[in-house]
Write a protein that holds these residues in place. Structure first.
Motif, PDB file in Angstrom:
ATOM      1  N   THR A   1      -6.093  21.481 -51.189  1.00  0.00           N
ATOM      2  CA  THR A   1      -6.179  20.024 -51.049  1.00  0.00           C
ATOM      3  C   THR A   1      -4.774  19.416 -50.889  1.00  0.00           C
ATOM      4  O   THR A   1      -4.553  18.539 -50.050  1.00  0.00           O
ATOM      5  CB  THR A   1      -6.872  19.413 -52.281  1.00  0.00           C
ATOM      6  N   ARG A   2      -3.857  19.915 -51.714  1.00  0.00           N
ATOM      7  CA  ARG A   2      -2.478  19.412 -51.633  1.00  0.00           C
ATOM      8  C   ARG A   2      -1.849  19.741 -50.275  1.00  0.00           C
ATOM      9  O   ARG A   2      -1.179  18.905 -49.662  1.00  0.00           O
ATOM     10  CB  ARG A   2      -1.655  20.027 -52.762  1.00  0.00           C
ATOM     11  N   GLN A   3      -2.093  20.967 -49.788  1.00  0.00           N
ATOM     12  CA  GLN A   3      -1.558  21.357 -48.487  1.00  0.00           C
ATOM     13  C   GLN A   3      -2.161  20.504 -47.370  1.00  0.00           C
ATOM     14  O   GLN A   3      -1.461  20.111 -46.428  1.00  0.00           O
ATOM     15  CB  GLN A   3      -1.857  22.844 -48.230  1.00  0.00           C
ATOM     16  N   ALA A   4      -3.450  20.222 -47.482  1.00  0.00           N
ATOM     17  CA  ALA A   4      -4.100  19.381 -46.465  1.00  0.00           C
ATOM     18  C   ALA A   4      -3.504  17.980 -46.469  1.00  0.00           C
ATOM     19  O   ALA A   4      -3.298  17.376 -45.396  1.00  0.00           O
ATOM     20  CB  ALA A   4      -5.593  19.331 -46.728  1.00  0.00           C
ATOM     21  N   MET A   5      -3.226  17.441 -47.650  1.00  0.00           N
ATOM     22  CA  MET A   5      -2.635  16.103 -47.729  1.00  0.00           C
ATOM     23  C   MET A   5      -1.222  16.089 -47.150  1.00  0.00           C
ATOM     24  O   MET A   5      -0.847  15.150 -46.420  1.00  0.00           O
ATOM     25  CB  MET A   5      -2.608  15.639 -49.188  1.00  0.00           C
ATOM     26  N   ILE A   6      -0.450  17.156 -47.437  1.00  0.00           N
ATOM     27  CA  ILE A   6       0.912  17.228 -46.880  1.00  0.00           C
ATOM     28  C   ILE A   6       0.864  17.323 -45.362  1.00  0.00           C
ATOM     29  O   ILE A   6       1.633  16.652 -44.646  1.00  0.00           O
ATOM     30  CB  ILE A   6       1.654  18.436 -47.494  1.00  0.00           C
ATOM     31  N   THR A   7      -0.055  18.164 -44.864  1.00  0.00           N
ATOM     32  CA  THR A   7      -0.194  18.297 -43.403  1.00  0.00           C
ATOM     33  C   THR A   7      -0.595  16.981 -42.764  1.00  0.00           C
ATOM     34  O   THR A   7      -0.073  16.599 -41.688  1.00  0.00           O
ATOM     35  CB  THR A   7      -1.248  19.379 -43.088  1.00  0.00           C
ATOM     36  N   LYS A   8      -1.503  16.269 -43.430  1.00  0.00           N
ATOM     37  CA  LYS A   8      -1.945  14.977 -42.898  1.00  0.00           C
ATOM     38  C   LYS A   8      -0.800  13.973 -42.857  1.00  0.00           C
ATOM     39  O   LYS A   8      -0.607  13.244 -41.864  1.00  0.00           O
ATOM     40  CB  LYS A   8      -3.091  14.437 -43.767  1.00  0.00           C
ATOM     41  N   GLU A   9       0.013  13.954 -43.909  1.00  0.00           N
ATOM     42  CA  GLU A   9       1.152  13.032 -43.941  1.00  0.00           C
ATOM     43  C   GLU A   9       2.184  13.389 -42.868  1.00  0.00           C
ATOM     44  O   GLU A   9       2.753  12.496 -42.213  1.00  0.00           O
ATOM     45  CB  GLU A   9       1.799  13.083 -45.330  1.00  0.00           C
ATOM     46  N   MET A  10       2.421  14.702 -42.664  1.00  0.00           N
ATOM     47  CA  MET A  10       3.369  15.115 -41.628  1.00  0.00           C
ATOM     48  C   MET A  10       2.875  14.722 -40.239  1.00  0.00           C
ATOM     49  O   MET A  10       3.660  14.289 -39.378  1.00  0.00           O
ATOM     50  CB  MET A  10       3.577  16.635 -41.697  1.00  0.00           C
ATOM     51  N   LEU A  11       1.562  14.852 -40.014  1.00  0.00           N
ATOM     52  CA  LEU A  11       0.999  14.444 -38.722  1.00  0.00           C
ATOM     53  C   LEU A  11       1.140  12.942 -38.506  1.00  0.00           C
ATOM     54  O   LEU A  11       1.437  12.475 -37.394  1.00  0.00           O
ATOM     55  CB  LEU A  11      -0.473  14.851 -38.647  1.00  0.00           C
ATOM     56  N   GLU A  12       0.912  12.186 -39.603  1.00  0.00           N
ATOM     57  CA  GLU A  12       1.053  10.725 -39.487  1.00  0.00           C
ATOM     58  C   GLU A  12       2.495  10.331 -39.188  1.00  0.00           C
ATOM     59  O   GLU A  12       2.769   9.437 -38.369  1.00  0.00           O
ATOM     60  CB  GLU A  12       0.580  10.066 -40.781  1.00  0.00           C
ATOM     61  N   ILE A  13       3.462  11.030 -39.837  1.00  0.00           N
ATOM     62  CA  ILE A  13       4.880  10.739 -39.589  1.00  0.00           C
ATOM     63  C   ILE A  13       5.259  11.090 -38.151  1.00  0.00           C
ATOM     64  O   ILE A  13       5.944  10.319 -37.447  1.00  0.00           O
ATOM     65  CB  ILE A  13       5.758  11.516 -40.587  1.00  0.00           C
ATOM     66  N   ALA A  14       4.775  12.274 -37.703  1.00  0.00           N
ATOM     67  CA  ALA A  14       5.080  12.693 -36.335  1.00  0.00           C
ATOM     68  C   ALA A  14       4.467  11.741 -35.312  1.00  0.00           C
ATOM     69  O   ALA A  14       5.087  11.396 -34.299  1.00  0.00           O
ATOM     70  CB  ALA A  14       4.575  14.116 -36.113  1.00  0.00           C
ATOM     71  N   SER A  15       3.244  11.300 -35.597  1.00  0.00           N
ATOM     72  CA  SER A  15       2.578  10.371 -34.674  1.00  0.00           C
ATOM     73  C   SER A  15       3.308   9.036 -34.626  1.00  0.00           C
ATOM     74  O   SER A  15       3.490   8.416 -33.554  1.00  0.00           O
ATOM     75  CB  SER A  15       1.121  10.157 -35.109  1.00  0.00           C
ATOM     76  N   GLY A  16       3.766   8.573 -35.785  1.00  0.00           N
ATOM     77  CA  GLY A  16       4.512   7.304 -35.818  1.00  0.00           C
ATOM     78  C   GLY A  16       5.833   7.409 -35.096  1.00  0.00           C
ATOM     79  O   GLY A  16       6.238   6.482 -34.358  1.00  0.00           O
ATOM     80  N   ALA A  17       6.520   8.537 -35.293  1.00  0.00           N
ATOM     81  CA  ALA A  17       7.803   8.727 -34.596  1.00  0.00           C
ATOM     82  C   ALA A  17       7.606   8.786 -33.090  1.00  0.00           C
ATOM     83  O   ALA A  17       8.407   8.246 -32.309  1.00  0.00           O
ATOM     84  CB  ALA A  17       8.465  10.017 -35.109  1.00  0.00           C
ATOM     85  N   GLU A  18       6.539   9.470 -32.674  1.00  0.00           N
ATOM     86  CA  GLU A  18       6.261   9.558 -31.235  1.00  0.00           C
ATOM     87  C   GLU A  18       5.924   8.205 -30.655  1.00  0.00           C
ATOM     88  O   GLU A  18       6.359   7.848 -29.524  1.00  0.00           O
ATOM     89  CB  GLU A  18       5.080  10.527 -31.017  1.00  0.00           C
ATOM     90  N   ALA A  19       5.232   7.375 -31.408  1.00  0.00           N
ATOM     91  CA  ALA A  19       4.881   6.032 -30.934  1.00  0.00           C
ATOM     92  C   ALA A  19       6.125   5.162 -30.805  1.00  0.00           C
ATOM     93  O   ALA A  19       6.295   4.394 -29.840  1.00  0.00           O
ATOM     94  CB  ALA A  19       3.882   5.391 -31.913  1.00  0.00           C
ATOM     95  N   LEU A  20       7.057   5.289 -31.779  1.00  0.00           N
ATOM     96  CA  LEU A  20       8.304   4.526 -31.699  1.00  0.00           C
ATOM     97  C   LEU A  20       9.153   4.962 -30.497  1.00  0.00           C
ATOM     98  O   LEU A  20       9.785   4.147 -29.814  1.00  0.00           O
ATOM     99  CB  LEU A  20       9.105   4.731 -32.995  1.00  0.00           C
ATOM    100  N   ARG A  21       9.163   6.292 -30.261  1.00  0.00           N
ATOM    101  CA  ARG A  21       9.959   6.808 -29.120  1.00  0.00           C
ATOM    102  C   ARG A  21       9.422   6.255 -27.806  1.00  0.00           C
ATOM    103  O   ARG A  21      10.172   5.829 -26.928  1.00  0.00           O
ATOM    104  CB  ARG A  21       9.922   8.310 -29.134  1.00  0.00           C
ATOM    105  N   LYS A  22       8.081   6.242 -27.699  1.00  0.00           N
ATOM    106  CA  LYS A  22       7.481   5.720 -26.463  1.00  0.00           C
ATOM    107  C   LYS A  22       7.738   4.229 -26.314  1.00  0.00           C
ATOM    108  O   LYS A  22       7.943   3.724 -25.202  1.00  0.00           O
ATOM    109  CB  LYS A  22       5.984   5.997 -26.462  1.00  0.00           C
ATOM    110  N   ALA A  23       7.766   3.510 -27.403  1.00  0.00           N
ATOM    111  CA  ALA A  23       8.019   2.064 -27.358  1.00  0.00           C
ATOM    112  C   ALA A  23       9.441   1.786 -26.910  1.00  0.00           C
ATOM    113  O   ALA A  23       9.708   0.841 -26.134  1.00  0.00           O
ATOM    114  CB  ALA A  23       7.739   1.431 -28.711  1.00  0.00           C
ATOM    115  N   GLU A  24      10.390   2.618 -27.390  1.00  0.00           N
ATOM    116  CA  GLU A  24      11.797   2.403 -26.995  1.00  0.00           C
ATOM    117  C   GLU A  24      11.982   2.704 -25.500  1.00  0.00           C
ATOM    118  O   GLU A  24      12.737   2.031 -24.797  1.00  0.00           O
ATOM    119  CB  GLU A  24      12.687   3.325 -27.828  1.00  0.00           C
ATOM    120  N   ILE A  25      11.305   3.732 -24.995  1.00  0.00           N
ATOM    121  CA  ILE A  25      11.410   4.073 -23.575  1.00  0.00           C
ATOM    122  C   ILE A  25      10.833   2.973 -22.715  1.00  0.00           C
ATOM    123  O   ILE A  25      11.386   2.605 -21.671  1.00  0.00           O
ATOM    124  CB  ILE A  25      10.710   5.410 -23.287  1.00  0.00           C
ATOM    125  N   ALA A  26       9.716   2.400 -23.171  1.00  0.00           N
ATOM    126  CA  ALA A  26       9.081   1.338 -22.406  1.00  0.00           C
ATOM    127  C   ALA A  26       9.938   0.081 -22.444  1.00  0.00           C
ATOM    128  O   ALA A  26      10.004  -0.665 -21.496  1.00  0.00           O
ATOM    129  CB  ALA A  26       7.697   1.044 -22.954  1.00  0.00           C
TER     130      ALA A  26
END
Length: 305
Positions: free
Chosen positions: A280-305
């Protein structure tokens, strides 16, 4: 997926129970050693006095003028059910009660119309069951609280006195005792014994048809009947004491085994809960890492646009 807080709470609860079962196992082991020593010490004397009584009642063909030895028409039976005062000892009490129920039904079918099987309960668990059962068993007496610490001899006198009084007053015509016999730490055997009237269990073989069979004949002083009357109370008390010691040792062995199994089961459950906690703890960590990666990718795309 359950929350980490709930899993951690369950782990703490199981650990607390495991500590209790482990402590109860150690207490039962200490009591078992004492109970085992007592029953091993009591058995030789009990066997010898029973052998002596059997020799008396088997050797003399004319018999004795002793009401405890006389068989009569069985109209009512007293069944002495020996259980424990406490639970948490596996199937110790359940097996005795189940066997007693079967025996009650069997004896009831053997009795004439109007005959009854009357119960004398030794131990709280048996008394609680039969006194509250919907079939309304006839419990004529009970003895509880005698297995809490050391079995005091006063209990032996009370139980024997109640049984003998009921038999002599024709309250019942036969007495049987059902109890757990201590065989080993992992084995207890349910035994049903006839207590009264005392009947011969073997025959003394005498010479017949020219075959010479050695037969020892004793000269008694005082006479055999006086000796028998003196020995009978001692024999009955010793018999009851041995049964109580057998049941007590068997109970402690059953409790130690049950608590050992409970401790092992708690250990297995802890392993499963710890694994679930880690997943359960590993799943929560993985979920948080995915959310961080998704947010970073969204910011990168916003800066390019």
């Amino acid at each position: 997926m359950p929350a980490l807080r709930d899993i951690r709470r369950r782990i703490n609860a199981v650990r607390s129970i495991q500590k209790i079962t482990k402590a109860m196992k150690m207490v039962a082991a200490a009591r078992l050693r004492r109970a085992q020593d007592k029953i091993i010490s009591a058995r030789p004397y009990a066997r010898k006095i029973e052998e002596l009584i059997q020799r008396f009642i088997s050797t003399f063909e004319s018999g004795f003028d002793e009401p405890l030895l006389k068989e009569r028409e069985v109209k009512n039976i007293a069944l002495v059910v020996v259980t424990a005062d406490r639970g948490l000892c596996g199937s110790f009490n359940t097996n005795i009660i189940r066997k007693a129920l079967s025996l009650i039904e069997e004896r009831q079918n053997e009795l004439p119309q109007g005959g009854k099987v009357k119960l004398i309960c030794v131990g709280k668990k048996g008394f609680d069951y039969f006194s509250r059962h919907r079939r309304n068993f006839e419990v004529i007496d009970s003895f509880t609280g005698l297995f809490r610490k050391t079995i005091e001899y006063v209990w032996v006198e009370k139980i024997m006195g109640r049984i003998v009084e009921g038999f002599l007053n024709d309250e019942f015509d036969k007495v049987e005792i059902i109890y757990n016999e201590f065989k080993s730490i992992v084995q207890q055997r349910i035994v049903v014994e006839q207590f009264l009237p005392i009947v011969p269990k073997f025959e003394i073989v005498k010479p017949s048809k020219g075959i010479k069979v050695p037969l020892v004949e004793y000269i008694y002083e005082p006479d055999a009947q006086d000796i028998l009357k003196s020995l009978l109370p001692k024999y009955l008390e010793t018999h009851i004491l041995r049964i109580l010691l057998e049941s007590n040792a068997a109970e402690q062995a059953a409790r130690m085994t049950a608590m050992d199994n409970a401790t092992e089961n708690a250990n297995e459950l802890l392993k499963d809960l710890q694994l679930l906690f880690n997943k359960t703890r590993q799943a929560m960590i993985t979920k948080e890492m995915l959310e961080i990666a998704s947010g970073a990718e969204a910011l990168r795309k916003a800066e390019i646009a």
